[in-house]
Enzyme design. Structure first.
Site, PDB file in Angstrom:
ATOM      1  N   GLY A   1       1.211  -1.024   0.135  1.00 55.92           N
ATOM      2  CA  GLY A   1      -0.323   0.265  -0.134  1.00 55.92           C
ATOM      3  C   GLY A   1       0.761   1.113  -0.040  1.00 55.92           C
TER       4      GLY A   1
ATOM      5  N   GLU B   1       4.303   3.510   6.220  1.00 52.80           N
ATOM      6  CA  GLU B   1       2.680   2.469   6.061  1.00 52.80           C
ATOM      7  C   GLU B   1       1.325   4.012   5.316  1.00 52.80           C
ATOM      8  OE1 GLU B   1       1.652   0.464   5.715  1.00 52.80           O
ATOM      9  OE2 GLU B   1       0.441  -0.492   7.750  1.00 52.80           O
ATOM     10  N   ASP B   2       0.900   2.573   4.364  1.00 44.06           N
ATOM     11  CA  ASP B   2      -0.245   3.775   3.672  1.00 44.06           C
ATOM     12  C   ASP B   2      -1.293   3.688   4.796  1.00 44.06           C
ATOM     13  OD1 ASP B   2      -1.464   1.438   4.571  1.00 44.06           O
ATOM     14  OD2 ASP B   2      -2.024   0.792   2.530  1.00 44.06           O
TER      15      ASP B   2
ATOM     16  N   ASP C   1      -5.515   1.956  10.642  1.00 43.53           N
ATOM     17  CA  ASP C   1      -6.684   1.659  11.076  1.00 43.53           C
ATOM     18  C   ASP C   1      -7.185   1.737  12.744  1.00 43.53           C
ATOM     19  OD1 ASP C   1      -9.404   1.542   9.515  1.00 43.53           O
ATOM     20  OD2 ASP C   1      -8.990  -0.529  10.893  1.00 43.53           O
TER      21      ASP C   1
ATOM     22  N   LYS D   1      -6.830   6.559  10.530  1.00 41.70           N
ATOM     23  CA  LYS D   1      -8.090   6.493  11.015  1.00 41.70           C
ATOM     24  C   LYS D   1      -7.991   6.396  12.742  1.00 41.70           C
ATOM     25  CE  LYS D   1     -10.148   4.249   7.834  1.00 41.70           C
ATOM     26  NZ  LYS D   1     -10.749   2.204   6.916  1.00 41.70           N
TER      27      LYS D   1
ATOM     28  N   PHE E   1     -13.978   3.320   4.086  1.00 39.79           N
ATOM     29  CA  PHE E   1     -13.113   2.595   3.891  1.00 39.79           C
ATOM     30  C   PHE E   1     -12.994   3.678   2.191  1.00 39.79           C
ATOM     31  CE2 PHE E   1     -11.874  -0.500   0.162  1.00 39.79           C
ATOM     32  CZ  PHE E   1     -11.451  -0.950   1.381  1.00 39.79           C
TER      33      PHE E   1
ATOM     34  N   ASP F   1      -6.057  -0.444  -1.379  1.00 39.86           N
ATOM     35  CA  ASP F   1      -6.200  -0.888  -2.558  1.00 39.86           C
ATOM     36  C   ASP F   1      -8.121  -1.534  -2.326  1.00 39.86           C
ATOM     37  OD1 ASP F   1      -5.345  -2.517  -0.734  1.00 39.86           O
ATOM     38  OD2 ASP F   1      -6.005  -4.902  -2.001  1.00 39.86           O
TER      39      ASP F   1
HETATM   40  P1  IMP Z   1      -4.463  -1.286  10.498  1.00 36.65           P
HETATM   41  O1  IMP Z   1      -4.043  -2.974  11.737  1.00 36.65           O
HETATM   42  O2  IMP Z   1      -6.090  -2.498  11.259  1.00 36.65           O
HETATM   43  O3  IMP Z   1      -4.215  -1.082  11.560  1.00 36.65           O
HETATM   44  O4  IMP Z   1      -4.908  -2.040   9.486  1.00 36.65           O
HETATM   45  C1  IMP Z   1      -4.435  -1.656   8.646  1.00 36.65           C
HETATM   46  C2  IMP Z   1      -3.750  -2.519   7.303  1.00 36.65           C
HETATM   47  O5  IMP Z   1      -4.774  -2.457   6.567  1.00 36.65           O
HETATM   48  C3  IMP Z   1      -3.169  -1.035   6.340  1.00 36.65           C
HETATM   49  O6  IMP Z   1      -1.890  -1.323   6.317  1.00 36.65           O
HETATM   50  C4  IMP Z   1      -4.274  -1.536   4.348  1.00 36.65           C
HETATM   51  O7  IMP Z   1      -3.594  -2.668   4.151  1.00 36.65           O
HETATM   52  C5  IMP Z   1      -5.523  -2.063   5.452  1.00 36.65           C
HETATM   53  N1  IMP Z   1      -6.457  -0.983   5.638  1.00 36.65           N
HETATM   54  C6  IMP Z   1      -7.062  -0.642   6.523  1.00 36.65           C
HETATM   55  N2  IMP Z   1      -8.381   0.351   6.149  1.00 36.65           N
HETATM   56  C7  IMP Z   1      -7.947   0.970   5.210  1.00 36.65           C
HETATM   57  C8  IMP Z   1      -9.197   1.079   3.970  1.00 36.65           C
HETATM   58  O8  IMP Z   1     -10.057   1.987   4.099  1.00 36.65           O
HETATM   59  N3  IMP Z   1      -8.710   0.712   2.361  1.00 36.65           N
HETATM   60  C9  IMP Z   1      -7.860  -0.013   2.280  1.00 36.65           C
HETATM   61  N4  IMP Z   1      -7.258  -0.757   3.234  1.00 36.65           N
HETATM   62  C10 IMP Z   1      -6.846  -0.480   4.550  1.00 36.65           C
HETATM   63 MG    MG Z   2      -0.905  -1.624   4.224  1.00 37.15          MG
END
Ligand code: IMP
Ligand code: MG
Length: 179
Positions: A49, A103-104, A107, A135, A156, A163
């Protein structure tokens, strides 16, 4: 009416323009240039990402630095917690080095929390997180995020590297799912 795109079976409307994103990326790069003056950081960009974010941000970084692209692989192993995660692609010695993770999106924050735990075993000098998107409403863990381009609602999103089911990464803007 804002621009709407179709990614596979879903529709997404533009939320952040190319100009907005580029302005925030430049702002964060300037913060890094200031904070890391005199140091030689290692940037670890998390695939897939962050590839566009990393490419844009790094061209604004004026420090002597190295870049490596890493991936977080999960597998089931013999451990009490069940899941073991390893950072793959880390083909350099980060001992004592200042590390900046690119990082992209953060979440829940679980991915970054795992990544930091894993990287600490390599004894870096310091670790900072630099994320394109955050977020705040979804964050589940206590995570110190030093650099963030945009804070966004819990929707989302796709585009600019992010993606939906593998598609939608190749846009200059960021789009939000239309309900
Ligand atoms: P976390 O572990 O919940 O912080 O998730 C992070 C990962 O979930 C990111 O690196 C993304 O690959 C994916 N992700 C979380 N939210 C989104 C979104 O809104 N669109 C696309 N990918 C997301
Ligand atoms: Mg990611």
């Amino acid at each position: 009416m804002s621009k709407v795109i179709q990614v596979k079976d879903l529709k997404f409307a533009v939320s952040y323009s190319e100009e907005q994103i580029q302005a925030e990326v430049k702002r964060v790069a300037a913060e890094i240039n200031r904070d890391y003056a005199g140091q030689e950081p290692v940037f670890l960009a998390v695939l897939n990402g962050s590839f566009i974010f990393a490419a844009d941000l790094l061209r604004e970084v004026t420090l002597p630095c190295e870049v490596s692209f890493v991936r977080l692989a999960s597998y089931q192993g013999v451990s009490t917690t069940g899941e073991i995660r390893e950072v793959i692609g880390l083909n350099m010695d980060i001992t004592g080095r200042p590390v900046i993770i690119l990082e992209d999106i953060v979440d829940t924050g679980l991915t970054m929390a795992h990544m930091i735990d894993t990287l600490k075993r390599h004894n870096p000098g310091s670790i900072d997180i630099c994320t394109l998107l955050l977020k705040p409403g979804k964050l589940q863990v206590d995570l110190d995020i030093r650099y963030c381009c945009l804070q966004i609602p819990n929707d989302f999103i796709v585009g600019y590297g992010l993606d939906y089911d593998g598609y939608g990464r190749n846009t200059k803007e960021i789009y939000t799912l239309v309900n």
